[in-house]
Design a protein around this motif. Structure first.
Motif, PDB file in Angstrom:
ATOM      1  N   ARG A 111      -5.608  -2.533  -2.067  1.00 44.20           N
ATOM      2  CA  ARG A 111      -5.949  -1.975  -0.759  1.00 44.20           C
ATOM      3  C   ARG A 111      -4.869  -2.318   0.264  1.00 44.20           C
ATOM      4  NH1 ARG A 111     -11.718  -2.993   2.330  1.00 44.20           N
ATOM      5  NH2 ARG A 111     -11.272  -1.770   4.192  1.00 44.20           N
ATOM      6  N   GLU A 112      -4.246  -3.486   0.122  1.00 48.07           N
ATOM      7  CA  GLU A 112      -3.154  -3.877   1.003  1.00 48.07           C
ATOM      8  C   GLU A 112      -2.045  -2.824   0.966  1.00 48.07           C
ATOM      9  OE1 GLU A 112       0.340  -6.983   0.157  1.00 48.07           O
ATOM     10  OE2 GLU A 112      -1.576  -7.959   0.601  1.00 48.07           O
ATOM     11  N   ALA A 113      -1.670  -2.405  -0.240  1.00 51.22           N
ATOM     12  CA  ALA A 113      -0.627  -1.386  -0.383  1.00 51.22           C
ATOM     13  C   ALA A 113      -1.075  -0.061   0.230  1.00 51.22           C
ATOM     14  CB  ALA A 113      -0.293  -1.198  -1.861  1.00 51.22           C
ATOM     15  N   LEU A 114      -2.339   0.309   0.018  1.00 53.17           N
ATOM     16  CA  LEU A 114      -2.853   1.568   0.554  1.00 53.17           C
ATOM     17  C   LEU A 114      -2.845   1.566   2.072  1.00 53.17           C
ATOM     18  CD1 LEU A 114      -4.237   4.310   0.165  1.00 53.17           C
ATOM     19  CD2 LEU A 114      -6.434   3.114   0.054  1.00 53.17           C
ATOM     20  N   VAL A 115      -3.321   0.462   2.674  1.00 52.74           N
ATOM     21  CA  VAL A 115      -3.370   0.381   4.134  1.00 52.74           C
ATOM     22  C   VAL A 115      -1.964   0.431   4.729  1.00 52.74           C
ATOM     23  CG1 VAL A 115      -3.988  -1.095   6.088  1.00 52.74           C
ATOM     24  CG2 VAL A 115      -5.576  -0.838   4.185  1.00 52.74           C
ATOM     25  N   LEU A 116      -1.041  -0.313   4.144  1.00 51.21           N
ATOM     26  CA  LEU A 116       0.328  -0.314   4.646  1.00 51.21           C
ATOM     27  C   LEU A 116       0.961   1.070   4.530  1.00 51.21           C
ATOM     28  CD1 LEU A 116       1.875  -3.717   3.553  1.00 51.21           C
ATOM     29  CD2 LEU A 116       2.073  -2.678   5.804  1.00 51.21           C
TER      30      LEU A 116
END
Length: 333
Positions: A111-116
């Protein structure tokens, strides 16, 4: 000043005319208030209220190549230790006409990658990320965008761009020394499973010099998880004398469970938290903890982003704000 009829969409020229200033002055008052006087800002704001004007940020961004938006990404909005940083970051950016757009990763790497990636697609003028960006592919993508990026609440020799934080292993080592100085030999750790909490816990265990039972709970931690963590630790080590907790919320739960079992704090069980949450000084007994100046972190991060947005170099791109152990009643004696 009379308001315009509802059927007509107000423009910046309408605001300027109502305020008795030029359109460029009205624009500066709304977009870059540091360039005009407080009296002018007040007149323009009154005109905005009177006309019902809503700035077209998309159009303005296309002309200036600025979105006037900074992306702020945190693990979870209910983690109190990040709130002072978010507050001062928001206030410092607003003073220069920028708005903070918040996203949360839920302590999930995917999710970190998606949000960024989602934030980058909106072309923010800056990114402030709580923690270190873990995914190397995402780190490289952020670097290639050239967007001023500040990682906060952590420390690294190779940040994505800029960094304001402190060493979590150093916190763990300092707490181990603090516990040893108290003469406690039967100690345990109650920790969340996120990267930063794990760094502190592993450093504590390595520096303590004796076996340390560990109760691990999912992040973000809370009072209920703290109660369960102490129950687990006492099953493994009934003679436990002190507990080091990865957050004040977790420590609060440990304290409640201890008192529910008839254990006196600190006479029977000493407890230390992390984060210096606003409630920690007001518990009974008051909670010892590790204090980090979160407000200063947010302020410094905003200054870094704003400096880069002005096209100026940041003199010190990596700042270690340090930490301090605050002893209160829960470890006294």
């Amino acid at each position: 000043m009379r308001a315009l009829p509802p059927s007509k969409s107000a423009t910046l020229h309408d605001v300027a005319r109502h305020a008795g200033v030029s359109p460029i002055t009205a624009s500066r008052a709304l977009g870059n208030p540091s360039l005009v006087s407080p009296a002018t800002i007040a007149r323009v704001q009154q005109a905005v209220e009177a006309t019902g004007y809503i700035p077209n940020l998309l159009a303005g961004g296309l002309k200036s190549k600025r979105s006037r938006m900074v992306a702020g990404i945190v693990p979870a909005l209910n983690v109190s230790q990040f709130l002072p940083s978010v507050q001062t970051l928001t206030e410092s950016l607003a003073q220069e006409g920028y708005q903070l757009l918040l996203g949360q990763t839920g302590y999930d790497r995917a999710r970190e990658a998606l949000v960024l990636n989602t934030m980058i697609s909106r072309q923010p003028d800056g990114i402030v990320f709580a923690g270190l960006v873990q995914d190397e592919a995402v780190r490289e993508r952020v670097r290639r965008t050239g967007i001023p990026t500040v990682e906060i609440w952590d420390l690294s020799r190779s940040p994505v761009d800029m960094l304001v934080g402190f060493s979590h292993p150093a916190v763990g080592e300092a707490l181990a020394a603090f516990f040893r100085a108290k003469g406690w030999s039967r100690v345990g750790i109650a920790t969340a499973d996120d990267h930063r909490a794990q760094q502190r816990s592993h450093a504590f265990a390595a520096a303590f010099g004796a076996p340390v039972p560990i109760a691990q709970v999912p992040a973000p931690s809370n009072l209920q998880l703290g109660r369960g963590a102490l129950a687990q630790l006492l099953r493994e080590a009934p003679d436990l004398r002190a507990v080091c907790c990865s957050s004040d919320q977790l420590a609060h739960g440990v304290m409640v469970e201890a008192l529910a079992r008839g254990l006196r704090v600190p006479q029977d069980l000493a407890i230390c938290g992390f984060g210096n949450a606003d409630f920690s000084a007001h518990l009974f007994p008051s909670l010892s903890t590790v204090a980090v100046d979160g407000a200063d972190i947010g302020r410094r991060a905003a200054q870094m982003v704003l400096t880069r947005c002005r096209g100026e170099p940041v003199a010190q791109p990596v700042v270690d704000v340090g930490f301090r152990i605050v002893e209160r009643e829960s470890t006294a004696g």
